[in-house]
Design a protein around this motif. Structure first.
Motif, short mmCIF file in Angstrom:
data_model
loop_
_atom_site.label_atom_id
_atom_site.label_comp_id
_atom_site.label_asym_id
_atom_site.label_seq_id
_atom_site.Cartn_x
_atom_site.Cartn_y
_atom_site.Cartn_z
N ALA A 236 0.84 -1.21 0.00
CA ALA A 236 0.00 0.00 0.00
C ALA A 236 0.87 1.25 0.00
O ALA A 236 0.51 2.27 -0.60
CB ALA A 236 -0.91 -0.02 1.23
N GLY A 237 2.03 1.16 0.64
CA GLY A 237 2.94 2.32 0.68
C GLY A 237 3.46 2.65 -0.70
O GLY A 237 3.52 3.82 -1.10
N ALA A 238 3.87 1.63 -1.47
CA ALA A 238 4.37 1.86 -2.82
C ALA A 238 3.29 2.47 -3.70
O ALA A 238 3.53 3.42 -4.45
CB ALA A 238 4.86 0.54 -3.42
N GLN A 239 2.09 1.92 -3.60
CA GLN A 239 0.98 2.42 -4.42
C GLN A 239 0.69 3.88 -4.09
O GLN A 239 0.41 4.70 -4.96
CB GLN A 239 -0.27 1.56 -4.20
CG GLN A 239 -0.09 0.10 -4.63
CD GLN A 239 0.30 -0.01 -6.10
OE1 GLN A 239 -0.32 0.59 -6.96
NE2 GLN A 239 1.34 -0.79 -6.40
N ALA A 240 0.76 4.21 -2.78
CA ALA A 240 0.47 5.58 -2.36
C ALA A 240 1.52 6.55 -2.89
O ALA A 240 1.18 7.64 -3.39
CB ALA A 240 0.40 5.65 -0.84
N TYR A 241 2.79 6.17 -2.83
CA TYR A 241 3.82 7.10 -3.32
C TYR A 241 3.79 7.22 -4.85
O TYR A 241 4.10 8.28 -5.40
CB TYR A 241 5.21 6.74 -2.77
CG TYR A 241 5.40 7.35 -1.39
CD1 TYR A 241 5.50 8.74 -1.23
CD2 TYR A 241 5.41 6.57 -0.25
CE1 TYR A 241 5.64 9.32 0.03
CE2 TYR A 241 5.55 7.14 1.02
CZ TYR A 241 5.66 8.52 1.15
OH TYR A 241 5.78 9.09 2.40
N MET A 242 3.37 6.15 -5.55
CA MET A 242 3.19 6.27 -7.00
C MET A 242 2.05 7.26 -7.29
O MET A 242 2.13 8.09 -8.20
CB MET A 242 2.86 4.91 -7.63
CG MET A 242 4.04 3.94 -7.69
SD MET A 242 5.45 4.53 -8.64
CE MET A 242 4.97 4.04 -10.28
N ALA A 243 0.98 7.15 -6.50
CA ALA A 243 -0.16 8.07 -6.69
C ALA A 243 0.27 9.51 -6.40
O ALA A 243 -0.13 10.44 -7.11
CB ALA A 243 -1.32 7.66 -5.78
N LEU A 244 1.10 9.68 -5.38
CA LEU A 244 1.57 11.03 -5.06
C LEU A 244 2.41 11.60 -6.21
O LEU A 244 2.26 12.77 -6.58
CB LEU A 244 2.40 11.02 -3.77
CG LEU A 244 2.98 12.37 -3.37
CD1 LEU A 244 1.88 13.38 -3.02
CD2 LEU A 244 3.97 12.24 -2.21
N ALA A 245 3.27 10.74 -6.78
CA ALA A 245 4.10 11.20 -7.90
C ALA A 245 3.22 11.67 -9.06
O ALA A 245 3.47 12.72 -9.67
CB ALA A 245 5.04 10.08 -8.36
N LYS A 246 2.17 10.90 -9.34
CA LYS A 246 1.23 11.30 -10.41
C LYS A 246 0.60 12.65 -10.08
O LYS A 246 0.45 13.51 -10.95
CB LYS A 246 0.11 10.26 -10.54
CG LYS A 246 0.45 9.12 -11.45
CD LYS A 246 -0.82 8.30 -11.73
CE LYS A 246 -0.43 6.88 -12.10
NZ LYS A 246 -1.48 5.92 -11.79
N GLU A 247 0.21 12.80 -8.82
CA GLU A 247 -0.44 14.05 -8.42
C GLU A 247 0.51 15.23 -8.56
O GLU A 247 0.12 16.31 -9.02
CB GLU A 247 -0.94 13.91 -6.97
CG GLU A 247 -2.17 14.75 -6.72
CD GLU A 247 -2.70 14.64 -5.29
OE1 GLU A 247 -2.55 13.58 -4.64
OE2 GLU A 247 -3.28 15.64 -4.84
N VAL A 248 1.77 15.03 -8.17
CA VAL A 248 2.75 16.11 -8.29
C VAL A 248 2.97 16.46 -9.77
O VAL A 248 3.01 17.63 -10.14
CB VAL A 248 4.09 15.73 -7.61
CG1 VAL A 248 5.20 16.71 -7.95
CG2 VAL A 248 3.89 15.66 -6.09
N ILE A 249 3.06 15.44 -10.63
CA ILE A 249 3.22 15.70 -12.06
C ILE A 249 2.01 16.46 -12.60
O ILE A 249 2.14 17.42 -13.34
CB ILE A 249 3.46 14.39 -12.84
CG1 ILE A 249 4.85 13.83 -12.52
CG2 ILE A 249 3.34 14.62 -14.34
CD1 ILE A 249 5.12 12.43 -13.04
N SER A 250 0.81 16.06 -12.16
CA SER A 250 -0.38 16.70 -12.71
C SER A 250 -0.59 18.12 -12.15
O SER A 250 -1.21 18.95 -12.79
CB SER A 250 -1.64 15.84 -12.47
OG SER A 250 -1.96 15.87 -11.10
N ARG A 251 -0.02 18.40 -10.99
CA ARG A 251 -0.10 19.77 -10.48
C ARG A 251 0.80 20.71 -11.30
O ARG A 251 0.66 21.93 -11.21
CB ARG A 251 0.31 19.85 -9.00
CG ARG A 251 -0.80 19.43 -8.06
CD ARG A 251 -0.53 19.76 -6.60
NE ARG A 251 -1.67 19.33 -5.79
CZ ARG A 251 -1.91 19.72 -4.54
NH1 ARG A 251 -1.11 20.58 -3.95
NH2 ARG A 251 -2.96 19.28 -3.89
N GLY A 252 1.72 20.13 -12.05
CA GLY A 252 2.57 20.90 -12.97
C GLY A 252 3.59 21.81 -12.28
O GLY A 252 3.67 21.91 -11.10
#
Ligand code: ATP
Ligand code: MG
Length: 252
Positions: A236-252
């Motif tokens: 769950a930790g890996a999945q959460a940090y992958m999701a965070l990375a996506k969110e950071v990329i999408s925040r631009g």
């Protein structure tokens, strides 16, 4: 031009380093060239990406105190796209050694100025204090990610941190933004749910949608010198940090 993001909170043990290491690794795995700068004398981020201090050519201490060009101390990690500017315990002395140096809050900013073209992201892991080291991290950054642990005292010290960020913006680095607030170590308890609600109520859109769960694998991975995605990708930790990375990329 690369984006420079500091991960900060003067409170100790709230998940700053875990976030710096794992967000860096996820971004690198997503093909972004990343530099992780360890600004903490505890050197937890350095160990967290598996770099052995015995093999170091130098550290961020040499950059700040001895004016060694940062390129000379940056080392590769075992992960492609992820480089590290390591820390050593001696960094604890920098605070005193720099006391009479001019422009001492700008040392890191000046050191990394030329690196922005080489990296898509530069993440800075700050120590648990509002010391000169953290100030250097804030002055060097475009944005701050504030890590908040989902516990009763989550917001304690936050106003002091926000005040420091405001002062840095007014006096030293007008470009500094609060990039996002990250809730960490979430457990399914009523208390944690209340904290999440409370923090979202206070800070609104600044709070990342992604919440990092308390996850055993996240606690274990550093002792193997591995970011979570190379230790237990399905956790769950890996999945959460992958999701965070996506969110950071999408925040631009
Ligand atoms: P410091 O202020 O000392 O630098 P920190 O804010 O960088 O601490 P971490 O070192 O990331 O905090 O985390 C503190 C401890 O909690 C570490 O042992 C880490 O492995 C563990 N930890 C962090 N996040 C999680 C999580 N989501 N689940 C389980 N353990 C975690
Ligand atoms: Mg830390």
């Amino acid at each position: 031009m690369g984006r420079v993001i500091s991960i900060a909170n003067q409170k100790g043990g709230v998940g700053k380093t875990t976030t710096a290491v794992n967000l860096s690794a996820c971004m690198a795995a997503a093909g972004r060239k990343v530099l992780l700068i360890d600004m903490d004398p505890q050197a937890n981020a350095t160990h967290g990406v598996g770099v052995d201090k015995k093999t170091l050519e130098g550290s961020i201490y040499d950059v700040l105190v001895n004016k060694v060009p940062i390129a000379e101390i940056i080392c590769k990690t075992e992960m492609s796209n992820l480089d590290l500017a390591p820390s050593v315990n001696e960094l604890v002395g920098a605070e005193v050694e720099l006391v009479d140096m001019g422009a001492r809050e700008f040392l890191l900013r000046q050191a990394i100025a030329r690196l922005r073209q080489d990296y898509a992201f530069i993440f800075i892991d700050c120590p648990p204090s509002l010391s000169l080291l953290t100030l250097n991290g804030l002055v060097a950054a475009d944005g701050v990610i504030i890590a908040l642990q989902c516990e009763y005292y989550a917001l304690e010290g936050l106003s002091e941190l926000l005040q420091t960020i405001k002062l840095v913006r007014e006096n030293l680095n007008p470009g500094l933004a609060v990039y996002g607030v990250l809730l960490t170590m979430f457990q399914h308890t009523n208390l944690a749910r209340m904290v999440v609600e409370d923090v979202r109520g206070h800070l609104g859109k600044k709070v990342f949608d992604t919440v990092i769960p308390r996850n055993v694998a996240l606690g274990e991975a550093p002792s193997f010198g591995k970011p979570i995605i190379y230790y237990d990708l399905k956790s769950a930790g890996a999945q959460a940090y992958m999701a965070l990375a996506k969110e950071v990329i999408s925040r631009g």
